[in-house]
Design an enzyme around this catalytic site. Structure first.
Site, PDB file in Angstrom:
ATOM      1  N   CYS A   1      -6.170 -15.367  -2.275  1.00  0.00           N
ATOM      2  CA  CYS A   1      -6.372 -14.313  -3.266  1.00  0.00           C
ATOM      3  C   CYS A   1      -5.234 -13.310  -3.158  1.00  0.00           C
ATOM      4  CB  CYS A   1      -7.686 -13.577  -3.012  1.00  0.00           C
ATOM      5  SG  CYS A   1      -9.131 -14.643  -2.919  1.00  0.00           S
ATOM      6  N   CYS A   2      -4.775 -12.795  -4.294  1.00  0.00           N
ATOM      7  CA  CYS A   2      -3.710 -11.794  -4.256  1.00  0.00           C
ATOM      8  C   CYS A   2      -4.262 -10.512  -3.635  1.00  0.00           C
ATOM      9  CB  CYS A   2      -3.203 -11.517  -5.670  1.00  0.00           C
ATOM     10  SG  CYS A   2      -4.459 -10.932  -6.809  1.00  0.00           S
TER      11      CYS A   2
ATOM     12  N   ARG B   1     -11.231 -15.961   5.974  1.00  0.00           N
ATOM     13  CA  ARG B   1     -12.645 -15.846   5.586  1.00  0.00           C
ATOM     14  C   ARG B   1     -12.848 -16.117   4.091  1.00  0.00           C
ATOM     15  NH1 ARG B   1     -14.378  -9.911   4.385  1.00  0.00           N
ATOM     16  NH2 ARG B   1     -12.384  -8.884   4.103  1.00  0.00           N
TER      17      ARG B   1
ATOM     18  N   CYS C   1      -4.765  -6.872 -16.388  1.00  0.00           N
ATOM     19  CA  CYS C   1      -3.645  -7.466 -15.645  1.00  0.00           C
ATOM     20  C   CYS C   1      -2.447  -7.818 -16.517  1.00  0.00           C
ATOM     21  CB  CYS C   1      -4.116  -8.714 -14.922  1.00  0.00           C
ATOM     22  SG  CYS C   1      -5.629  -8.464 -14.020  1.00  0.00           S
TER      23      CYS C   1
ATOM     24  N   GLY D   1     -13.138  -3.284   0.393  1.00  0.00           N
ATOM     25  CA  GLY D   1     -14.155  -4.331   0.563  1.00  0.00           C
ATOM     26  C   GLY D   1     -14.935  -4.624  -0.694  1.00  0.00           C
TER      27      GLY D   1
ATOM     28  N   ARG E   1       0.863  -1.180   0.000  1.00  0.00           N
ATOM     29  CA  ARG E   1       0.000   0.000   0.000  1.00  0.00           C
ATOM     30  C   ARG E   1       0.899   1.229   0.000  1.00  0.00           C
ATOM     31  NH1 ARG E   1      -3.557  -1.331   4.242  1.00  0.00           N
ATOM     32  NH2 ARG E   1      -4.934  -2.402   2.796  1.00  0.00           N
TER      33      ARG E   1
END
Lengths: 389, 144
Positions: free
Chosen positions: A204-205, A193, A84, A121, A19
């Protein structure tokens, strides 16, 4: 497209992935500057063309990235978009310019900042003009359907898929450019989750920011620049995904199979000769399927290939030695270029703590791009790299 | 007073509540809804959704063919993180019809209740809210 003259990678650059509070242009510029300096290039006018891959950050991304490097006004700068696959495609176009004699030095960059711009999210979707998007399609769910079918047909379990995350995070443990890394257990992966059944969060990436850049040049120029460890681009292939709305086997991947086939044919190098691969492991299931699609193992033996340790250090072919997208996260326009940068560092023995041993001589990279209904992916870009010293 | 001023702004057109009529027929007489296949009059290729021109022969004339209402659920996923603005969880899948066509659609039913290769049938219901917050109605599938 068979390359018409020899093309070499002189230097590469990448940012740490994760990030970032700076936007795509700062990230792209940082990777590009590093790649240019590593290529012994000391002024912007030496570069003759530039391609900048980006998926979502808006218009004239290329010029925005390169203006502070004094490149605007001196050379054609083109922004490349294929979701991508954009970063890989940008490098392909730079390679193509050198191969065709349009340039002696060209740069391909991939950069992206998602976290400053995306609602938290939520999952990636394609354009609202797509019929599947209108009906709620997201990339996580589309890959999840591949996992669901694969598990149904082969009896593979959630624990089997989780081993991919465990392996790639372990590979990334000492990689300063990776985001998620180190020890994680199969149980932690499986019990995280559910994002899109059967895929859990740790399969998941991550939605990340970052950049990679590759300087390519002609044989004459690589000597002139005094590059000690030139990497030969033995093949560079871009394909579009076959389009039809009839049933297809989603535990395979038509576009990856076709692109790999073409790359092997054009480079004269087969899957058995490849030492390391960075592939599109955006989700655990993808890496497992791509072992088979890339011909690293026979069809139906992907899981065995993984379990036998053939895709990790000491195995037949180390897959995702940098940690893959499951460790880096996946800034969509950046990943394709960053994979190549990381592979070049492996071939130059510049990866302390995560170096593949023996030092790899042949590396392959693979990115797909774009969830377009009627295709498995809209685009696929692959590269074959060989040490040439 | 201000009520009497003529409103020069064109009235905002409501977003469609029925998804594209080229895709789905819901007969007014209460008969079962069906998806509309398009058979190219040039080469005979059958497609859903309508592709124009026909990608196989560039034909531009089509015959509408009502598609089977039942098919097999090839694969599916229950989505707990979805598109921006969509309520979760929701499920979708690929449905293979006997006409050798694969349809992507939302599934009606509880997450966790679907299985690969089970029989499903066409139904009609809300798939999302449109820009005006009105439910967008389209084709869906549920256990047969």
């Amino acid at each position: 497209m068979k390359l018409q003259r020899k093309v070499y990678i002189a230097g590469v650059g990448e940012t740490k992935f994760g990030r970032h509070e700076v936007d795509f242009d700062v990230l792209g510029r940082s990777a590009a500057f590093e790649a240019l300096k590593a290529s012994n290039i000391d002024r912007p006018t030496m570069v003759q063309s530039a391609y900048v891959g980006n998926g979502t950050n808006g218009m004239v991304v290329g010029q925005t990235v390169l203006k502070d490097l004094g490149m605007c006004g001196h050379l054609p700068i083109m922004t490349v978009e294929s979701a991508c696959s954009a970063g890989g495609m940008a490098v392909h176009l730079a390679v193509r310019d050198v191969a065709m004699g349009l340039a002696d030095v060209a740069i391909g960059i991939g950069c992206e900042n998602h976290t400053l711009h995306m609602a938290q999210g939520t999952a990636f979707a394609t354009a609202m003009s797509d019929i599947e998007t209108v009906h709620g399609a997201v990339m996580t769910g589309k890959y999840a359907m591949r996992a669901q079918r694969y598990m149904y047909e082969t009896g593979a379990t959630a624990e089997d898929l989780a081993m991919i995350t465990v392996k790639n995070r372990r590979h990334a443990t000492n990689n300063p450019y990776a985001w998620f890394k180190g020890e994680i257990s199969v149980e932690e992966v499986v019990k995280s989750r559910v994002v899109a059944s059967p895929l859990t969060l740790q399969q998941c990436c991550g939605i990340a920011d970052g950049a990679g850049a590759i300087v390519v040049c002609s044989e004459q120029m690589v000597k002139k620049l005094g590059i000690q460890k030139p990497i030969l681009v033995a093949g560079s292939v871009v394909r579009s995904g076959p389009y039809h709305n009839r049933p297809r086997d989603i535990t395979g991947d038509d576009i990856t199979e076709e692109t790999a086939h073409q790359l092997y044919e054009e480079s004269g190098i087969g899957p058995e000769d490849v030492n390391i691969v960075e592939l599109h492991d955006a989700f655990t299931i993808a890496e497992l399927l791509y072992y088979e699609c890339l011909g690293l193992c026979p069809k139906g033996e992907g899981l065995k290939f993984l379990r036998d340790g053939n895709s990790t250090h000491g195995g037949k072919c180390v897959v995702s030695p940098r940690g893959g997208m499951l460790s880096y996260g996946h800034p969509i326009g950046a990943s394709g270029a960053a994979q190549i940068a990381a592979s070049v560092k492996q071939m130059r023995n510049q990866c302390p703590g995560y170096q593949v041993d023996p030092v790899p001589r042949v590396a392959m990279t693979h990115v797909t791009g774009g969830g377009l209904s009627g295709t498995e992916h809209a685009a696929c870009t692959m590269h074959m790299l060989v040490s040439d010293w | 007073m201000s009520d009497q001023k003529p409103n020069k702004k064109p009235e905002k057109k409501p977003d469609i509540t029925f998804f594209h009529p080229d895709l789905l027929e819901v007969p007014a007489d209460g008969k079962a809804p069906y998806l509309k296949g398009y058979r190219c009059k040039g080469c005979g290729q059958l497609d859903f959704p309508k592709l124009s021109p026909c990608p196989s022969c560039w034909g531009e004339e089509f015959e509408v063919v009502p598609l089977s209402r039942r098919g097999k659920l090839y694969s599916f996923s229950d989505n707990f993180i979805g598109q921006a603005g969509m309520k979760t969880p929701y499920s979708f899948g690929y449905i293979d019809l006997p006409e050798n066509l694969r349809i992507f659609a939302q599934l009606e039913g509880e997450p966790g209740s679907f299985r690969c290769d089970e029989e499903v049938e066409l139904t009609v219901g809300p798939v999302r809210d449109n820009r005006d917050g009105i439910p967008l109605i389209s084709y869906k599938f549920r256990k047969a």
